[in-house]
Scaffold this motif. Structure first.
Motif, PDB file in Angstrom:
ATOM      1  N   ASN A 131       0.814  -1.221   0.000  1.00 11.61           N
ATOM      2  CA  ASN A 131       0.000   0.000   0.000  1.00 11.61           C
ATOM      3  C   ASN A 131       0.846   1.270   0.000  1.00 11.61           C
ATOM      4  OD1 ASN A 131      -2.714   0.673  -0.328  1.00 11.61           O
ATOM      5  ND2 ASN A 131      -3.298  -0.550   1.459  1.00 11.61           N
ATOM      6  N   THR A 132       2.084   1.144  -0.438  1.00  9.75           N
ATOM      7  CA  THR A 132       2.939   2.330  -0.526  1.00  9.75           C
ATOM      8  C   THR A 132       3.954   2.115  -1.641  1.00  9.75           C
ATOM      9  OG1 THR A 132       4.366   3.812   0.727  1.00  9.75           O
ATOM     10  CG2 THR A 132       4.588   1.469   1.184  1.00  9.75           C
ATOM     11  N   LYS A 133       4.989   2.965  -1.688  1.00 13.29           N
ATOM     12  CA  LYS A 133       6.014   2.862  -2.718  1.00 13.29           C
ATOM     13  C   LYS A 133       7.347   2.476  -2.094  1.00 13.29           C
ATOM     14  CE  LYS A 133       6.343   6.017  -5.819  1.00 13.29           C
ATOM     15  NZ  LYS A 133       6.466   7.326  -6.488  1.00 13.29           N
ATOM     16  N   LYS A 134       8.168   1.828  -2.884  1.00  9.69           N
ATOM     17  CA  LYS A 134       9.492   1.458  -2.409  1.00  9.69           C
ATOM     18  C   LYS A 134      10.434   2.658  -2.462  1.00  9.69           C
ATOM     19  CE  LYS A 134       9.283  -3.431  -3.725  1.00  9.69           C
ATOM     20  NZ  LYS A 134       9.906  -4.520  -4.517  1.00  9.69           N
ATOM     21  N   ILE A 135      11.434   2.609  -1.603  1.00  8.27           N
ATOM     22  CA  ILE A 135      12.464   3.649  -1.567  1.00  8.27           C
ATOM     23  C   ILE A 135      13.698   3.128  -2.294  1.00  8.27           C
ATOM     24  CG2 ILE A 135      13.997   4.987  -0.078  1.00  8.27           C
ATOM     25  CD1 ILE A 135      11.808   4.921   2.044  1.00  8.27           C
ATOM     26  N   ARG A 136      14.281   3.985  -3.119  1.00 11.40           N
ATOM     27  CA  ARG A 136      15.496   3.602  -3.837  1.00 11.40           C
ATOM     28  C   ARG A 136      16.545   4.695  -3.656  1.00 11.40           C
ATOM     29  NH1 ARG A 136      15.376   1.376  -9.913  1.00 11.40           N
ATOM     30  NH2 ARG A 136      14.939  -0.535  -8.737  1.00 11.40           N
ATOM     31  N   LEU A 137      17.755   4.286  -3.259  1.00 10.93           N
ATOM     32  CA  LEU A 137      18.873   5.207  -3.112  1.00 10.93           C
ATOM     33  C   LEU A 137      19.694   5.195  -4.395  1.00 10.93           C
ATOM     34  CD1 LEU A 137      20.042   4.276   0.503  1.00 10.93           C
ATOM     35  CD2 LEU A 137      18.417   6.040  -0.186  1.00 10.93           C
ATOM     36  N   LYS A 138      20.079   6.396  -4.868  1.00 12.46           N
ATOM     37  CA  LYS A 138      20.846   6.499  -6.106  1.00 12.46           C
ATOM     38  C   LYS A 138      22.026   7.436  -5.896  1.00 12.46           C
ATOM     39  CE  LYS A 138      18.928   5.789  -9.910  1.00 12.46           C
ATOM     40  NZ  LYS A 138      18.255   5.831 -11.231  1.00 12.46           N
ATOM     41  N   ILE A 139      23.107   7.149  -6.609  1.00  9.57           N
ATOM     42  CA  ILE A 139      24.319   7.942  -6.470  1.00  9.57           C
ATOM     43  C   ILE A 139      24.364   9.077  -7.489  1.00  9.57           C
ATOM     44  CG2 ILE A 139      26.842   7.893  -6.546  1.00  9.57           C
ATOM     45  CD1 ILE A 139      25.699   6.543  -4.127  1.00  9.57           C
ATOM     46  N   LEU A 140      23.944   8.806  -8.719  1.00  6.70           N
ATOM     47  CA  LEU A 140      24.087   9.777  -9.794  1.00  6.70           C
ATOM     48  C   LEU A 140      22.726  10.285 -10.259  1.00  6.70           C
ATOM     49  CD1 LEU A 140      26.828   7.891 -11.837  1.00  6.70           C
ATOM     50  CD2 LEU A 140      27.164   9.811 -10.283  1.00  6.70           C
ATOM     51  N   THR A 141      22.694  11.536 -10.688  1.00  8.44           N
ATOM     52  CA  THR A 141      21.462  12.143 -11.190  1.00  8.44           C
ATOM     53  C   THR A 141      20.969  11.387 -12.413  1.00  8.44           C
ATOM     54  OG1 THR A 141      22.144  14.307 -10.385  1.00  8.44           O
ATOM     55  CG2 THR A 141      20.442  14.264 -12.066  1.00  8.44           C
ATOM     56  N   ASP A 142      19.657  11.197 -12.493  1.00 10.74           N
ATOM     57  CA  ASP A 142      19.088  10.326 -13.518  1.00 10.74           C
ATOM     58  C   ASP A 142      17.707  10.839 -13.903  1.00 10.74           C
ATOM     59  OD1 ASP A 142      18.687   8.186 -15.202  1.00 10.74           O
ATOM     60  OD2 ASP A 142      18.852   6.644 -13.661  1.00 10.74           O
ATOM     61  N   VAL A 143      17.165  10.279 -14.974  1.00  9.49           N
ATOM     62  CA  VAL A 143      15.754  10.493 -15.285  1.00  9.49           C
ATOM     63  C   VAL A 143      14.949   9.823 -14.177  1.00  9.49           C
ATOM     64  CG1 VAL A 143      13.888   9.996 -16.910  1.00  9.49           C
ATOM     65  CG2 VAL A 143      16.172  10.569 -17.761  1.00  9.49           C
ATOM     66  N   PRO A 144      13.987  10.514 -13.572  1.00  5.65           N
ATOM     67  CA  PRO A 144      13.276   9.926 -12.431  1.00  5.65           C
ATOM     68  C   PRO A 144      12.471   8.693 -12.819  1.00  5.65           C
ATOM     69  CG  PRO A 144      12.206  11.951 -13.157  1.00  5.65           C
ATOM     70  CD  PRO A 144      13.500  11.867 -13.899  1.00  5.65           C
ATOM     71  N   ASN A 145      12.475   7.712 -11.929  1.00  7.04           N
ATOM     72  CA  ASN A 145      11.642   6.521 -12.079  1.00  7.04           C
ATOM     73  C   ASN A 145      10.441   6.691 -11.153  1.00  7.04           C
ATOM     74  OD1 ASN A 145      10.427   4.020 -12.105  1.00  7.04           O
ATOM     75  ND2 ASN A 145      12.331   2.861 -11.974  1.00  7.04           N
ATOM     76  N   PRO A 146       9.247   6.943 -11.703  1.00  8.80           N
ATOM     77  CA  PRO A 146       8.095   7.266 -10.848  1.00  8.80           C
ATOM     78  C   PRO A 146       7.642   6.115  -9.960  1.00  8.80           C
ATOM     79  CG  PRO A 146       7.401   6.948 -13.126  1.00  8.80           C
ATOM     80  CD  PRO A 146       8.895   6.934 -13.132  1.00  8.80           C
ATOM     81  N   GLU A 147       8.150   4.909 -10.205  1.00 15.20           N
ATOM     82  CA  GLU A 147       7.730   3.767  -9.392  1.00 15.20           C
ATOM     83  C   GLU A 147       8.311   3.823  -7.985  1.00 15.20           C
ATOM     84  OE1 GLU A 147       7.857  -1.143  -9.571  1.00 15.20           O
ATOM     85  OE2 GLU A 147       8.325   0.054 -11.353  1.00 15.20           O
ATOM     86  N   TYR A 148       9.385   4.596  -7.801  1.00  6.57           N
ATOM     87  CA  TYR A 148      10.086   4.603  -6.518  1.00  6.57           C
ATOM     88  C   TYR A 148      10.155   6.014  -5.933  1.00  6.57           C
ATOM     89  CZ  TYR A 148      11.741   0.040  -8.126  1.00  6.57           C
ATOM     90  OH  TYR A 148      11.806  -1.248  -8.588  1.00  6.57           O
ATOM     91  N   ASN A 149      10.244   6.072  -4.620  1.00 12.12           N
ATOM     92  CA  ASN A 149      10.647   7.298  -3.945  1.00 12.12           C
ATOM     93  C   ASN A 149      12.172   7.331  -3.989  1.00 12.12           C
ATOM     94  OD1 ASN A 149       8.222   8.560  -3.115  1.00 12.12           O
ATOM     95  ND2 ASN A 149       7.969   7.024  -1.507  1.00 12.12           N
ATOM     96  N   GLU A 150      12.713   8.120  -4.880  1.00 13.70           N
ATOM     97  CA  GLU A 150      14.155   8.110  -5.113  1.00 13.70           C
ATOM     98  C   GLU A 150      14.845   9.171  -4.255  1.00 13.70           C
ATOM     99  OE1 GLU A 150      14.644   6.501  -9.639  1.00 13.70           O
ATOM    100  OE2 GLU A 150      14.131   8.610  -9.396  1.00 13.70           O
TER     101      GLU A 150
END
Length: 663
Positions: free
Chosen positions: A346-365
């Motif tokens: 019932n929520t969204k997954k969290i994803r940690l990223k190192i480099l700037t990217d096109v956002p992936n709307p499936e995750y809280n980045e």
């Protein structure tokens, strides 16, 4: 084809290799177009100008320094370029599309055909083509770690609109063509409209939508296309699923569907979905199980904005997705995903990223970027920037950067939180509000703390223009550590600064102009400052810069010269400039030049506590060398006005980054 002779002529040269490819491709492409719109002309002419304007965007080879990358094979480039050209040429022969008012009808149908062609022939082809495989560093393929490398070519249509919408520079689909910006002529007239047509085709069924197109074009054969008739008949043919289109094309839209939550009820899911508009826009819900199998469900809506519960006849879904693959031009896709099991149910997954990217709307980045900085007192600063912004702007932004000061062994850092209000149709483009704070050393064993609250109003701009206007307001509270010597010098330990200003910019490449004026005040002074700059690029990489600055104190009852206008060196009392040696009075760091206030490069005067006016000129002369000259007048209390000037040569070691002035 089917007993019809069709002649395709090109008004430009074609190589023998390309002719062989076209002999195979063109009949297939024309047959595909005929299946979708029902008719083909007997003669098609492609001019060189038409080829340049209507070729498929974004598939050309990349040339960077000594490197050459082919994103797509020559066969793929030929296929996509000629399909793009032929689809537009065929449509132009079937009806008369008046460009100024009916541009979106022609361009939208062309883009719809493109999307259909990609879905059949390139469903899994990536947006970056072969580039992630070709770019290698020490045998590794660094681009493959980016979400951008996994985006499909089909997603380019939604991404282009998303980018313009996040900048609030998009325009209504029905905007006259002459008023569209160059980018919106593609992103809106082509991509957004084509996405809407494909969205409706998915809802109705491709065959039913194609039958409607065939009927409309047959009735319009040789006549001027009527966009209102098209919309009215589309509404009827769709069973009123397309009823929203008439209103949609006339406005900049900020439509958003939100998948709020779900609950499982026996063999089905009850999904609560809200929309922020009274337009009766249908939507698609997609479910995906653990094996990756997907099922699609369509729902119509009424004019209610509140959340409505919908039944999904599926019991084994791992993920529920709303309007997947940018199928509809929404403003926010980040609230369109929900997981049904696990920690993130019932929520969204969290994803940690190192480099700037096109956002992936499936995750809280969350982006984590190492930072390295330096000043004379903290020495080397080792930090980690934590933020939520990617390549596309977001309304809500945060950025926090804690640092470890190797010079003091203590923690320092900065952070900010802000929100951008961006109404679709208003006199302003954005209202940015927020707060920020910072804590660093400004002298040996002396720290400062700064707190800022700000509001910036950016006025609406003509998307075809480079002119921008804004009003800024800021409140700053500053607190500094003081040693006994500074206390004896009546140094300020705590003070409040209030600022309100106006800025105008015209960022044309050849003639660039900037003007700003602002009031600043606190308990002990009130002053006004203005600045104008003009930069003329009279030849490639050869520029002349003219700058004027003026400042005047209405009242000045300060205890020292901290807030006075700087002539050759700013005091940086608001800690807004990146001085490496904030308190340095001698040595190399004391000679760091900031082109602000007086803007002089030589110490021909100290400060001005009543008024100042200066002119700075900087011009390219040869390779890495410029000449400069500064002149002005200033006046201090209880003293007469003084005229000052200097001149010299500037060496551009790294232009606009490391430059050395020789008086």
């Amino acid at each position: 084809m089917n007993g019809q002779n069709i002649t395709v002529q090109a008004g430009y040269g074609i190589s023998e290799e390309e002719k062989q490819r076209l002999n195979f491709l063109i009949p297939l492409q024309l047959d595909f177009i005929r299946q979708h719109i029902g008719t083909l002309p007997s003669k098609i002419f492609l001019s060189g100008r038409f080829k340049k304007q209507e070729s498929f965007v974004g598939i050309d080879d990349l040339h960077f320094w000594k490197f050459h990358y082919s994103l797509f094979s020559k066969a793929e480039q030929t296929d996509l370029n000629y399909f793009s050209m032929l689809s537009k040429a065929v449509l132009q022969e079937t009806a008369v599309f008046e460009q100024e008012e009916n541009h979106w009808l022609l361009n939208g149908l062309k883009t719809y055909l493109e999307i259909q062609y990609l879905q059949r022939n390139y469903p899994d082809r990536k947006l970056l083509g072969n580039l992630p495989e070709q770019v290698k560093i020490f045998g590794m393929k660094p681009l493959k770690i980016f979400h951008a490398s996994r985006l499909k070519l089909l997603e380019r249509y939604g991404l282009a609109y998303q980018y313009m919408q996040t900048q609030n520079l998009d325009q209504a689909i029905d905007t006259p063509f002459s008023e569209l910006s160059n980018f919106n002529a593609t992103a809106i007239s082509h991509f957004e409209t084509g996405t809407l047509f494909n969205f409706l085709a998915e809802k109705l069924g491709t065959h039913q939508f194609n039958d409607f197109i065939k009927t409309y074009l047959k009735e319009t054969d040789g006549k001027i296309a009527d966009k209102q008739k098209f919309l009215d008949e589309l509404t009827l043919a769709s069973g009123y699923s397309a009823d929203f289109m008439d209103r949609f094309v006339q406005h900049k839209n900020r439509v958003n569907f939100k998948l709020k939550r779900f609950k499982k009820n026996n063999d089905e899911y009850l999904v609560k979905i809200a929309k922020n508009t009274s337009m009766t826009i249908p939507f698609q819900v997609q479910t995906q199980d653990m094996a990756g199998n997907k099922k699609k469900y369509w729902f119509d809506t009424d004019d209610r904005k509140r959340a409505v519960e919908y039944r999904i006849p599926q019991s084994a879904a791992e993920k529920i997705i709303l309007n997947d693959d940018y199928i509809f031009p929404e403003t926010n896709f980040r609230d369109n995903y929900r997981y049904t099991t696990g920690l993130f149910a019932n929520t969204k997954k969290i994803r940690l990223k190192i480099l700037t990217d096109v956002p992936n709307p499936e995750y809280n980045e969350i982006y984590l970027n190492p930072r390295l900085n330096f000043n004379a007192y903290d020495k080397v600063l080792l930090g980690l920037n934590i933020r939520n912004t990617a390549l596309f702007d977001r309304r809500f932004k945060y950025s926090f950067t804690p640092y470890f000061s190797t010079g003091t062994g203590k923690l320092t850092g900065s952070g900010s939180v802000g929100y951008s209000f961006q109404p679709a149709e208003a006199f302003f483009r954005s209202l940015d509000v927020g707060v920020s704070a910072s804590h660093f050393h400004y002298d040996y064993d002396l720290t400062y703390q700064k707190f800022t609250a700000f509001a910036n109003l950016n006025f609406a701009k003509n998307p075809r223009s480079d002119i921008g206007r804004s009003i800024q307001f800021a409140y700053n509270y500053l607190e500094k550590d003081l040693n006994p010597e500074l206390v004896l010098q009546n140094e300020y330990g705590k003070y409040n600064l209030w600022n309100i200003g106006y800025a105008y910019s015209d960022r044309r490449l050849i003639h660039e102009r900037f003007f700003s004026t602002g009031l600043q005040w606190m308990e002990d002074f009130q002053k006004i400052s203005s600045e104008f700059s003009y930069r003329w690029e009279y030849a490639e990489d050869k520029k002349i810069l003219l700058r004027w600055f003026g400042g005047y104190f209405f009242t000045n009852k300060t205890k020292n010269d901290l807030f006075d206008y700087g002539i050759a060196r700013v005091s940086n009392y608001a800690f807004s400039y990146g001085l490496l040696g904030q308190s340095a009075t001698s040595g190399l760091l004391a000679q760091q030049a900031i082109i602000a206030e007086g803007g002089f490069k030589s110490f021909v005067g100290d400060k001005a506590n009543q008024w100042i006016t200066t002119v700075n000129v900087d011009s390219h002369v040869w390779k890495w060398f410029n000449v400069y000259a500064d002149a002005g007048m200033y006046k201090n209390r209880d003293a007469g006005a003084q005229f000052i000037w200097d001149s010299g040569v500037k060496l551009k070691v790294i232009p606009d980054f490391l430059e050395v002035y020789f008086p």
